[in-house]
Design a protein around this motif. Structure first.
Motif, short mmCIF file in Angstrom:
data_model
loop_
_atom_site.label_atom_id
_atom_site.label_comp_id
_atom_site.label_asym_id
_atom_site.label_seq_id
_atom_site.Cartn_x
_atom_site.Cartn_y
_atom_site.Cartn_z
N UNK A 10 -64.46 22.07 -15.27
CA UNK A 10 -63.47 22.55 -14.62
C UNK A 10 -63.04 21.60 -13.28
N UNK A 11 -64.36 20.92 -13.02
CA UNK A 11 -64.12 19.92 -11.87
C UNK A 11 -62.97 18.87 -12.53
N UNK A 12 -63.04 18.29 -13.55
CA UNK A 12 -62.10 17.33 -14.14
C UNK A 12 -60.76 17.87 -14.05
N UNK A 13 -60.65 19.01 -14.65
CA UNK A 13 -59.33 19.88 -14.74
C UNK A 13 -58.61 19.89 -13.22
N UNK A 15 -59.40 18.01 -10.74
CA UNK A 15 -59.09 16.39 -10.20
C UNK A 15 -57.86 16.12 -11.01
N UNK A 16 -57.69 16.27 -12.20
CA UNK A 16 -56.29 15.90 -12.56
C UNK A 16 -55.22 16.38 -12.10
N UNK A 17 -55.52 17.82 -11.80
CA UNK A 17 -54.28 18.54 -11.36
C UNK A 17 -53.79 17.95 -9.86
N UNK A 18 -54.98 17.74 -9.03
CA UNK A 18 -54.72 17.13 -7.65
C UNK A 18 -54.32 15.80 -7.59
N UNK A 19 -54.49 14.94 -8.66
CA UNK A 19 -54.16 13.72 -8.78
C UNK A 19 -55.35 12.64 -8.34
N UNK A 20 -56.46 13.31 -7.92
CA UNK A 20 -57.79 12.55 -7.60
C UNK A 20 -58.61 11.88 -8.76
#
Length: 83
Positions: A10-13, A15-20
């Protein structure tokens, strides 16, 4: 899925969504590495692809090894005494 919100996946998802989450991988190089590993004389059971995966796996395994080593005395104390 909501069940994965508070997990590493979930954290990776997020981070991908917010561009980080910086995606360092190159698709063509990833495929070439997979083919090379599969065609090798001794293909690995598991294959880490990319520096991010390598770093994450390395940290996780180091933490698990540290936890295991902390239990060495307790683990060995469970052995039979006649060995």
């Amino acid at each position: 899925m909501a069940a994965y919100e508070e997990t590493p996946a979930g954290a990776v998802r997020h981070a991908i969504r917010d561009g980080s989450f910086e995606i360092k991988g190159d698709a063509a190089r990833t495929v070439a590495a997979m083919i090379s590993a599969a065609q090798s004389d001794a293909p690995p059971l598991r294959l880490a692809l990319g520096s991010t995966a390598y770093s994450s796996i390395s940290r996780a395994l180091a933490a698990r090894l540290t936890a295991l080593e902390a239990q060495q005395a307790v683990a060995k104390s469970a052995d039979r005494q006649d060995f």
